[in-house]
Enzyme design. Structure first.
Site, PDB file in Angstrom:
ATOM      1  N   ARG A 268      53.730 119.505  44.791  1.00 24.22           N
ATOM      2  CA  ARG A 268      54.460 119.816  43.556  1.00 24.22           C
ATOM      3  C   ARG A 268      53.514 120.360  42.466  1.00 24.22           C
ATOM      4  O   ARG A 268      52.513 119.721  42.128  1.00 24.22           O
ATOM      5  CB  ARG A 268      55.124 118.520  43.073  1.00 24.22           C
ATOM      6  CG  ARG A 268      55.808 118.607  41.742  1.00 24.22           C
ATOM      7  CD  ARG A 268      57.167 119.205  41.867  1.00 24.22           C
ATOM      8  NE  ARG A 268      57.917 119.078  40.632  1.00 24.22           N
ATOM      9  CZ  ARG A 268      58.974 119.816  40.341  1.00 24.22           C
ATOM     10  NH1 ARG A 268      59.400 120.730  41.196  1.00 24.22           N
ATOM     11  NH2 ARG A 268      59.609 119.658  39.212  1.00 24.22           N
ATOM     12  N   GLN A 336      59.377 107.221  41.219  1.00 20.38           N
ATOM     13  CA  GLN A 336      58.996 107.823  39.930  1.00 20.38           C
ATOM     14  C   GLN A 336      58.132 109.067  40.162  1.00 20.38           C
ATOM     15  O   GLN A 336      58.306 110.095  39.492  1.00 20.38           O
ATOM     16  CB  GLN A 336      58.224 106.773  39.120  1.00 20.38           C
ATOM     17  CG  GLN A 336      57.851 107.189  37.712  1.00 20.38           C
ATOM     18  CD  GLN A 336      59.053 107.181  36.767  1.00 20.38           C
ATOM     19  OE1 GLN A 336      60.090 106.595  37.075  1.00 20.38           O
ATOM     20  NE2 GLN A 336      58.918 107.857  35.642  1.00 20.38           N
ATOM     21  N   GLU A 363      65.530  85.512  53.908  1.00 20.02           N
ATOM     22  CA  GLU A 363      64.550  84.587  54.519  1.00 20.02           C
ATOM     23  C   GLU A 363      63.795  83.798  53.442  1.00 20.02           C
ATOM     24  O   GLU A 363      62.602  83.501  53.584  1.00 20.02           O
ATOM     25  CB  GLU A 363      63.631  85.325  55.497  1.00 20.02           C
ATOM     26  CG  GLU A 363      64.468  85.956  56.606  1.00 20.02           C
ATOM     27  CD  GLU A 363      63.810  86.078  57.937  1.00 20.02           C
ATOM     28  OE1 GLU A 363      62.755  85.473  58.154  1.00 20.02           O
ATOM     29  OE2 GLU A 363      64.384  86.785  58.790  1.00 20.02           O
TER      30      GLU A 363
HETATM   31  N1  CAA Z   1      58.136  73.595  59.221  1.00 16.80           N
HETATM   32  C1  CAA Z   1      58.539  72.412  59.784  1.00 16.80           C
HETATM   33  N2  CAA Z   1      59.221  71.465  59.089  1.00 16.80           N
HETATM   34  C2  CAA Z   1      59.493  71.711  57.792  1.00 16.80           C
HETATM   35  C3  CAA Z   1      59.099  72.894  57.155  1.00 16.80           C
HETATM   36  C4  CAA Z   1      58.383  73.848  57.913  1.00 16.80           C
HETATM   37  N3  CAA Z   1      57.981  75.001  57.373  1.00 16.80           N
HETATM   38  N4  CAA Z   1      59.517  72.850  55.876  1.00 16.80           N
HETATM   39  C5  CAA Z   1      60.139  71.676  55.704  1.00 16.80           C
HETATM   40  N5  CAA Z   1      60.131  70.987  56.861  1.00 16.80           N
HETATM   41  C6  CAA Z   1      60.658  69.656  57.112  1.00 16.80           C
HETATM   42  C7  CAA Z   1      59.968  68.624  56.202  1.00 16.80           C
HETATM   43  O1  CAA Z   1      58.767  68.157  56.781  1.00 16.80           O
HETATM   44  C8  CAA Z   1      61.012  67.566  56.090  1.00 16.80           C
HETATM   45  O2  CAA Z   1      61.046  66.779  57.263  1.00 16.80           O
HETATM   46  P1  CAA Z   1      60.681  65.179  57.253  1.00 16.80           P
HETATM   47  O3  CAA Z   1      61.673  64.532  56.324  1.00 16.80           O
HETATM   48  O4  CAA Z   1      60.832  64.778  58.678  1.00 16.80           O
HETATM   49  O5  CAA Z   1      59.288  65.097  56.723  1.00 16.80           O
HETATM   50  C9  CAA Z   1      62.296  68.352  56.103  1.00 16.80           C
HETATM   51  O6  CAA Z   1      62.012  69.607  56.704  1.00 16.80           O
HETATM   52  C10 CAA Z   1      62.884  68.561  54.726  1.00 16.80           C
HETATM   53  O7  CAA Z   1      61.913  69.211  53.939  1.00 16.80           O
HETATM   54  P2  CAA Z   1      62.108  69.385  52.375  1.00 16.80           P
HETATM   55  O8  CAA Z   1      62.362  68.033  51.753  1.00 16.80           O
HETATM   56  O9  CAA Z   1      60.978  70.191  51.865  1.00 16.80           O
HETATM   57  O10 CAA Z   1      63.502  70.211  52.329  1.00 16.80           O
HETATM   58  P3  CAA Z   1      64.313  70.802  51.117  1.00 16.80           P
HETATM   59  O11 CAA Z   1      65.738  70.526  51.345  1.00 16.80           O
HETATM   60  O12 CAA Z   1      63.700  70.374  49.824  1.00 16.80           O
HETATM   61  O13 CAA Z   1      64.133  72.385  51.330  1.00 16.80           O
HETATM   62  C11 CAA Z   1      63.143  74.543  51.175  1.00 16.80           C
HETATM   63  C12 CAA Z   1      62.949  73.011  51.355  1.00 16.80           C
HETATM   64  C13 CAA Z   1      61.765  75.131  51.373  1.00 16.80           C
HETATM   65  C14 CAA Z   1      63.663  74.881  49.804  1.00 16.80           C
HETATM   66  C15 CAA Z   1      64.098  75.059  52.272  1.00 16.80           C
HETATM   67  O14 CAA Z   1      65.392  74.584  52.052  1.00 16.80           O
HETATM   68  C16 CAA Z   1      64.150  76.587  52.346  1.00 16.80           C
HETATM   69  O15 CAA Z   1      63.284  77.188  52.955  1.00 16.80           O
HETATM   70  N6  CAA Z   1      65.174  77.216  51.751  1.00 16.80           N
HETATM   71  C17 CAA Z   1      65.396  78.650  51.891  1.00 16.80           C
HETATM   72  C18 CAA Z   1      66.270  78.913  53.086  1.00 16.80           C
HETATM   73  C19 CAA Z   1      66.103  80.308  53.619  1.00 16.80           C
HETATM   74  O16 CAA Z   1      65.016  80.850  53.683  1.00 16.80           O
HETATM   75  N7  CAA Z   1      67.223  80.891  54.070  1.00 16.80           N
HETATM   76  C20 CAA Z   1      67.186  82.163  54.654  1.00 16.80           C
HETATM   77  C21 CAA Z   1      68.130  82.214  55.819  1.00 16.80           C
HETATM   78  S1  CAA Z   1      67.834  83.368  57.076  1.00 16.80           S
HETATM   79  C22 CAA Z   1      68.095  84.871  56.406  1.00 16.80           C
HETATM   80  O17 CAA Z   1      67.661  85.184  55.365  1.00 16.80           O
HETATM   81  C23 CAA Z   1      68.955  85.833  57.100  1.00 16.80           C
HETATM   82  C24 CAA Z   1      68.370  86.759  58.044  1.00 16.80           C
HETATM   83  O18 CAA Z   1      68.869  86.786  59.138  1.00 16.80           O
HETATM   84  C25 CAA Z   1      67.346  87.777  57.662  1.00 16.80           C
END
Ligand code: CAA
Length: 384
Positions: A268, A336, A363
């Protein structure tokens, strides 16, 4: 590139680059218009070994490492982000969950169909009222003899319409919160499972995102993935790998956007010289290339940790957070640099700008990644 790639990784990258530019790229703009799911391309990707990259060869996979996988995924994303998200959910979430949690019989039954791309995989965790907080999901699975009966609605399911196999989470015990969630392998076409609303989206238009409706859907108990109550752990483990995949997608789209912008400013003319001659433009390009490199290093680092068998939850979230925000900045700046032409469908940057928008959302949003990263920092006793 600072991360030293092996000869094999470089070979995979160059093979996928050639395929992506020759086969995937030429029809990407058309797919964005028509929303046509590229089923034929996935068959070819199955033949090339791209649909079960980390699956061991005895189940039809390639047995590659995660670094090779992210290289391949970012090459596909460079040409078509819609194709890349399907590849990402299929490999990172579905195949990896089967690799890690499935019984031998489940692996033998499903992995060869997935690796050949006869079936594409989907992951049904999200619900209308349970997005960032999947523990609050309402779908239930009640045991009835040899079956579990699933009822509930899933939302925003990537490949919901076109998938052959869906990993579905459901509550098997309401009283146990996350420990009462289980995961099931559900074949598309199972009576009681229907595809609901198909979203009309800003970007990633050739990848279908749908509601899935479960009404007394009977699934054999032997199709439970992992043990009863392990569904949330399986979903979180799957999302760790999924998030590296979204980082790879982000890096691929950002590289494509920067290449497109560099080409444009070199061609450009304004004020009697090429736009690329202006220092302000050159500095923008330098900053963008540096940001892409930083995102790439985070992506490689998380992938290499996974390959070494280390816990990589924090690093996957860091890679996803930084890379997805980076690609949104970069597609905006590259648009931009195209001036008014960037706002038209005559240049691919317009599609890249739209496609990248969801990367900070799905995710796990950027805000969720910050929760994951900070939780891991406060949990880590080695932190000073
Ligand atoms: N690996 C293994 N275990 C895990 C973990 C991990 N990365 N993260 C948490 N856990 C376990 C914890 O150890 C805990 O287990 P214990 O009680 O046995 O110790 C349990 O999970 C609960 O953990 P938290 O208390 O931390 O859970 P929370 O309810 O507070 O949630 C969070 C944590 C990180 C917010 C989670 O809910 C989260 O990741 N939320 C986002 C969900 C998401 O990414 N959704 C996307 C869906 S898929 C998509 O997008 C579509 C697609 O197809 C592209």
């Amino acid at each position: 590139m600072f991360f030293k790639l092996t000869d094999e990784q470089l070979m995979i990258q160059s093979m996928v680059r050639e395929f992506s530019r020759k086969v995937v790229a030429p029809t990407a703009a058309e797919r964005d218009k028509t929303k046509e799911f590229p089923a034929d391309n996935f068959k070819k990707m199955g033949e090339l070994g791209l649909m079960g990259m980390m699956v061991p060869p005895e189940y039809g996979g390639e047995g590659t490492d995660t670094v090779s996988y992210v290289l391949a995924l970012s090459e596909i994303a460079y040409s078509c982000a819609s194709t890349a998200v399907v590849m990402s959910v299929h490999n990172s979430i579905v195949c990896e969950s089967l690799n890690k949690f499935a019984t031998e019989a489940q692996k033998k039954k499903y992995l060869p169909r997935l690796t050949s791309a006869e079936w594409i995989g989907a992951f049904a965790l999200t619900e209308p009222h349970a997005g960032s907080d999947p523990v609050s999901q309402a779908t239930t699975a009640v045991r009835d003899g040899k079956f579990y009966v699933i009822n509930g609605n899933k939302r925003f399911i990537t490949t919901g319409k076109n998938a052959g196999l869906i990993i579905v989470t459901a509550k098997t015990d309401e009283s146990k919160k996350h420990k009462g969630i289980s995961a099931f392998l559900v074949e598309n076409g199972t009576p009681g499972l229907t595809v609901g609303h198909i979203e009309d989206k800003l970007g990633l238009r050739a990848s279908d995102t749908t509601d899935l409706i479960f009404e007394n859907c009977r699934v054999l108990a032997e199709n439970m993935l992992g043990k009863e109550g392990e569904g949330f752990k399986i979903a979180m483990t799957a999302l760790d790998c999924g998030r590296i995949g979204i980082a790879a997608q982000s890096v691929g789209v950002a590289r494509a956007a920067l290449d497109a912008a560099v080409k444009y400013v070199k061609e450009r003319d304004q004020f009697g010289q090429k736009v690329a001659k202006f220092q302000g433009i050159r500095w923008m390009v330098a900053d963008m290339a540096t940001e892409i490199e930083a995102a790439q290093q985070l992506m490689f680092s998380a992938a290499a940790m996974k390959d070494r068998g280390e816990k990589y939850t924090k690093e996957a979230s860091m890679a996803k957070l930084f890379a997805s925000e980076m690609v949104n900045r970069i597609t905006g700046k590259c648009l931009q640099l195209h001036g008014g032409y960037g706002f038209t469908k005559d240049y691919p940057i317009e599609r890249m700008y739209r496609d990248a928008r969801v990367f900070t959302i799905y995710e796990g949003t950027s805000e969720i990644q910050r929760i994951v990263i900070s939780d891991q920092i406060f949990k880590d006793k080695r932190q000073s």
